[in-house]
Enzyme design. Structure first.
Site, PDB file in Angstrom:
ATOM      1  N   TYR A 171      19.174  63.903 -50.294  1.00  0.00           N
ATOM      2  CA  TYR A 171      18.992  64.602 -49.024  1.00  0.00           C
ATOM      3  C   TYR A 171      18.565  63.617 -47.936  1.00  0.00           C
ATOM      4  O   TYR A 171      19.140  63.577 -46.845  1.00  0.00           O
ATOM      5  CB  TYR A 171      17.951  65.704 -49.235  1.00  0.00           C
ATOM      6  CG  TYR A 171      17.446  66.407 -48.005  1.00  0.00           C
ATOM      7  CD1 TYR A 171      18.096  67.525 -47.508  1.00  0.00           C
ATOM      8  CD2 TYR A 171      16.292  65.969 -47.353  1.00  0.00           C
ATOM      9  CE1 TYR A 171      17.618  68.198 -46.394  1.00  0.00           C
ATOM     10  CE2 TYR A 171      15.814  66.632 -46.234  1.00  0.00           C
ATOM     11  CZ  TYR A 171      16.481  67.740 -45.761  1.00  0.00           C
ATOM     12  OH  TYR A 171      15.998  68.396 -44.649  1.00  0.00           O
ATOM     13  N   ASP A 224      14.053  75.267 -40.075  1.00  0.00           N
ATOM     14  CA  ASP A 224      13.685  73.912 -39.672  1.00  0.00           C
ATOM     15  C   ASP A 224      13.788  73.799 -38.158  1.00  0.00           C
ATOM     16  O   ASP A 224      14.890  73.784 -37.626  1.00  0.00           O
ATOM     17  CB  ASP A 224      14.602  72.903 -40.351  1.00  0.00           C
ATOM     18  CG  ASP A 224      14.143  71.463 -40.189  1.00  0.00           C
ATOM     19  OD1 ASP A 224      13.312  71.192 -39.305  1.00  0.00           O
ATOM     20  OD2 ASP A 224      14.632  70.609 -40.945  1.00  0.00           O
TER      21      ASP A 224
END
Length: 128
Positions: free
Chosen positions: A14, A38
Site C-alpha cells: 500500500y 480518508d
C-alpha cells in the site's frame, strides 16, 4: 487470520505503490467493495472507482507524495493500525505530517476498510 504476514505485506505494498505512483497496484490492495474514510470525518468512499478518484486527487495535488511506515504495524486478527509519515513535495519544498491508519482485511489480506486519522493543520516544512 492467525498469520499476520499477508496483512503486513499488503500494508507495505500500500505504502510502496502509492509512493511509486503505481495506481493499479495500489488499488489491487483493496477488495472490490472496500470502503475508505480518508480523512476520518469526510464522506465514505465505496469501491475501487471512488477510491481510485481519491488516489487521483491526492496525487494531483502535489508534485509528489511519499508514504513512509512509522513503527511496526499492530495486527490484531483481521485488523491493523499503523503510523504513516506523509511527505509532500511542492517544487523544492518538502512538507510532512503523520497519519494513523486503521484497516480491516479480508481472508486474502486485501483491505476491506480503511480509516485515516490525519490533521492537515499539522502539515509543516521538513528539514532537507
Amino acid at each position: 487470520m492467525s498469520d499476520p504476514t499477508p496483512i503486513l505485506d499488503t500494508i507495505n505494498r500500500y505504502a510502496q505503490t502509492f509512493t511509486s505512483g503505481d495506481r493499479d497496484a495500489w488499488l489491487d490492495c483493496f477488495t472490490a467493495d472496500a470502503t475508505m474514510e480518508d480523512p476520518v470525518g469526510t464522506p465514505l468512499k465505496r469501491g475501487r472507482d471512488e477510491i481510485g478518484a481519491f488516489y487521483d486527487q491526492s496525487k494531483g495535488s502535489a508534485d509528489g507524495v511519499e508514504l513512509r511506515l512509522g513503527a511496526d504495524p499492530v495486527v490484531c486478527g483481521s485488523q491493523a493500525a499503523f503510523v504513516l509519515d506523509i511527505v509532500v513535495s511542492l517544487g523544492d519544498s518538502k512538507l510532512g505530517l503523520n497519519a494513523i491508519d486503521v484497516m480491516t482485511f479480508d481472508d486474502d489480506g486485501r483491505i476491506a476498510s480503511q480509516r485515516a486519522f490525519v490533521d492537515f493543520s499539522k502539515l509543516a516544512p521538513l528539514d532537507s
